[in-house]
Design a protein around this motif. Structure first.
Motif, PDB file in Angstrom:
ATOM      1  N   ARG A 181       0.829  -1.211   0.000  1.00  0.00           N
ATOM      2  CA  ARG A 181       0.000   0.000   0.000  1.00  0.00           C
ATOM      3  C   ARG A 181       0.864   1.262   0.000  1.00  0.00           C
ATOM      4  O   ARG A 181       0.492   2.282  -0.587  1.00  0.00           O
ATOM      5  CB  ARG A 181      -0.960  -0.023   1.197  1.00  0.00           C
ATOM      6  N   MET A 182       2.025   1.195   0.633  1.00  0.00           N
ATOM      7  CA  MET A 182       2.930   2.339   0.625  1.00  0.00           C
ATOM      8  C   MET A 182       3.462   2.596  -0.783  1.00  0.00           C
ATOM      9  O   MET A 182       3.526   3.737  -1.248  1.00  0.00           O
ATOM     10  CB  MET A 182       4.087   2.101   1.599  1.00  0.00           C
ATOM     11  N   ILE A 183       3.841   1.524  -1.472  1.00  0.00           N
ATOM     12  CA  ILE A 183       4.323   1.648  -2.856  1.00  0.00           C
ATOM     13  C   ILE A 183       3.238   2.240  -3.745  1.00  0.00           C
ATOM     14  O   ILE A 183       3.489   3.133  -4.561  1.00  0.00           O
ATOM     15  CB  ILE A 183       4.745   0.273  -3.406  1.00  0.00           C
ATOM     16  N   TYR A 219      -4.779  -3.606  -5.217  1.00  0.00           N
ATOM     17  CA  TYR A 219      -5.841  -4.608  -5.122  1.00  0.00           C
ATOM     18  C   TYR A 219      -5.414  -5.694  -4.147  1.00  0.00           C
ATOM     19  O   TYR A 219      -4.351  -6.285  -4.279  1.00  0.00           O
ATOM     20  CB  TYR A 219      -6.133  -5.219  -6.494  1.00  0.00           C
ATOM     21  N   ASP A 220      -6.273  -5.966  -3.178  1.00  0.00           N
ATOM     22  CA  ASP A 220      -6.006  -6.977  -2.162  1.00  0.00           C
ATOM     23  C   ASP A 220      -7.285  -7.792  -2.014  1.00  0.00           C
ATOM     24  O   ASP A 220      -7.617  -8.597  -2.880  1.00  0.00           O
ATOM     25  CB  ASP A 220      -5.592  -6.285  -0.859  1.00  0.00           C
ATOM     26  N   LYS A 221      -8.040  -7.559  -0.949  1.00  0.00           N
ATOM     27  CA  LYS A 221      -9.302  -8.265  -0.779  1.00  0.00           C
ATOM     28  C   LYS A 221     -10.342  -7.822  -1.806  1.00  0.00           C
ATOM     29  O   LYS A 221     -11.357  -8.499  -1.999  1.00  0.00           O
ATOM     30  CB  LYS A 221      -9.827  -8.055   0.642  1.00  0.00           C
ATOM     31  N   GLU A 222     -10.066  -6.697  -2.464  1.00  0.00           N
ATOM     32  CA  GLU A 222     -10.967  -6.238  -3.524  1.00  0.00           C
ATOM     33  C   GLU A 222     -11.129  -7.305  -4.603  1.00  0.00           C
ATOM     34  O   GLU A 222     -12.173  -7.388  -5.254  1.00  0.00           O
ATOM     35  CB  GLU A 222     -10.431  -4.942  -4.148  1.00  0.00           C
ATOM     36  N   ILE A 256      -0.723  -5.586  -6.764  1.00  0.00           N
ATOM     37  CA  ILE A 256      -1.629  -6.670  -6.411  1.00  0.00           C
ATOM     38  C   ILE A 256      -1.011  -7.446  -5.257  1.00  0.00           C
ATOM     39  O   ILE A 256       0.131  -7.903  -5.346  1.00  0.00           O
ATOM     40  CB  ILE A 256      -1.898  -7.608  -7.597  1.00  0.00           C
ATOM     41  N   ILE A 257      -1.770  -7.587  -4.180  1.00  0.00           N
ATOM     42  CA  ILE A 257      -1.263  -8.245  -2.971  1.00  0.00           C
ATOM     43  C   ILE A 257      -1.842  -9.647  -2.862  1.00  0.00           C
ATOM     44  O   ILE A 257      -3.060  -9.836  -2.825  1.00  0.00           O
ATOM     45  CB  ILE A 257      -1.619  -7.416  -1.725  1.00  0.00           C
ATOM     46  N   GLY A 258      -0.952 -10.646  -2.814  1.00  0.00           N
ATOM     47  CA  GLY A 258      -1.361 -12.032  -2.627  1.00  0.00           C
ATOM     48  C   GLY A 258      -2.052 -12.638  -3.827  1.00  0.00           C
ATOM     49  O   GLY A 258      -1.807 -12.255  -4.968  1.00  0.00           O
ATOM     50  N   ARG A 259      -2.900 -13.655  -3.586  1.00  0.00           N
ATOM     51  CA  ARG A 259      -3.739 -14.319  -4.593  1.00  0.00           C
ATOM     52  C   ARG A 259      -2.941 -15.051  -5.665  1.00  0.00           C
ATOM     53  O   ARG A 259      -3.431 -15.253  -6.768  1.00  0.00           O
ATOM     54  CB  ARG A 259      -4.695 -13.324  -5.278  1.00  0.00           C
TER      55      ARG A 259
END
Length: 215
Positions: free
Chosen positions: A21-23, A32-35, A119-122
Motif C-alpha cells: 500500500r505504501m508503494i 488490489y487486495d481483498k478487492e 496486487i497483494i497475494g492471490r
C-alpha cells in the motif's frame, strides 16, 4: 513506471500488505487486495461470504494430491468475458476451491491489462508470470518479529499470535502449491525477496521503487 504491475507475496506478519500500500501511494497506482475477492464474487455470481470462506480455508493433503489429475473448471455461471481462461468438459468435476481460483485469476488478468497496479497475494506473481511489465516481490521476516507485529496489530497473546503465524503461513504455502505446483517463498519464483526484519517497511518500499525505476 506507470505501466509496471507489482505483485506482493508475503509471509504473515511481515508487513507485506503495508509495503504494497505504501508503494501504491508513492507511485500513485491502484492497489488490489481483498478487492479481488469482491470482484470475483460479483463477476461469478457466487456469494461474497462463500468466496471469502474458500479463500481462507486451508487446502488439505487430499486436495494437493487431487491436483495432480487434469481437472478442468465448468463454465456455468462464469461470464463469457472469462471463458478464455477456462476449459470445460462434460467428463470432469471440480471443487469450489479450484473454480474460485480460476475466477480470481481471470479478475487479476483483467486488472493487470488495464495498466500499472499493485496486487497483494492471490498467487498473482504466478498468474501474471508472462506479463511484460511484471515485478514480482516476496516479503518475509524473522519469525519472532512477525509474531510481535501480529501481537501489536491484533492485540492478542504472544502464544496465539505464534500459532496464527504458523497456521496462515501453512495455508498460503499449501494454496500456492495447490494452484501453481511451485514452492511458495522460493527465491526462483520471484524477481525480488526482501526481509523486513532488516529493511523495515519503508526500506522495503524504497528498494521496490528503485527496482521499478530500473525496470
Amino acid at each position: 513506471m506507470k505501466n509496471c504491475v507489482i505483485t506482493i507475496s508475503r509471509e504473515y506478519g511481515s508487513g507485506g500488505r503495508d509495503v504494497g500500500r505504501m508503494i501504491a501511494e508513492h507511485l500513485q497506482l491502484p492497489v488490489y487486495d481483498k478487492e479481488i475477492m469482491h470482484l470475483a464474487a460479483e463477476q461469478s455470481g457466487m456469494p461474497a461470504s462463500l468466496v471469502e470462506k474458500k479463500s481462507e480455508s486451508i487446502p488439505s493433503k487430499f486436495l494437493l494430491s487431487l491436483k495432480r489429475f487434469s481437472l478442468t473448471v465448468p463454465s456455468t455461471r462464469i461470464p463469457s468475458r472469462y471463458n478464455s481462461f477456462i476449459v470445460a468438459t462434460d467428463k470432469t468435476k471440480i471443487l469450489d476451491e479450484d473454480r474460485l481460483f480460476h475466477i480470481q485469476s481471470a479478475v487479476i488478468q483483467d486488472l493487470a491489462s488495464q495498466g500499472g497496479c499493485v496486487i497483494i497475494g492471490r498467487c498473482a506473481s504466478h498468474i501474471l508470470r508472462n506479463h511484460p511489465n511484471l515485478l514480482s516481490v516476496f516479503i518475509r521476516g524473522n519469525f519472532q518479529d512477525r509474531v510481535q507485529r501480529t501481537v501489536q496489530t491484533y492485540n492478542m497473546p504472544e502464544k496465539n499470535a505464534a500459532e496464527n503465524v504458523r497456521k496462515i503461513d501453512k495455508h498460503r504455502a499449501n494454496h500456492y502449491k495447490l494452484h501453481t505446483s511451485q514452492q511458495w517463498g522460493a527465491a526462483k519464483n520471484y524477481d525480488l525477496v526482501i526481509n523486513t526484519s532488516y529493511a523495515g517497511i519503508e526500506g522495503a518500499a524504497r528498494v521496490i521503487e528503485a527496482m521499478v525505476s530500473a525496470k
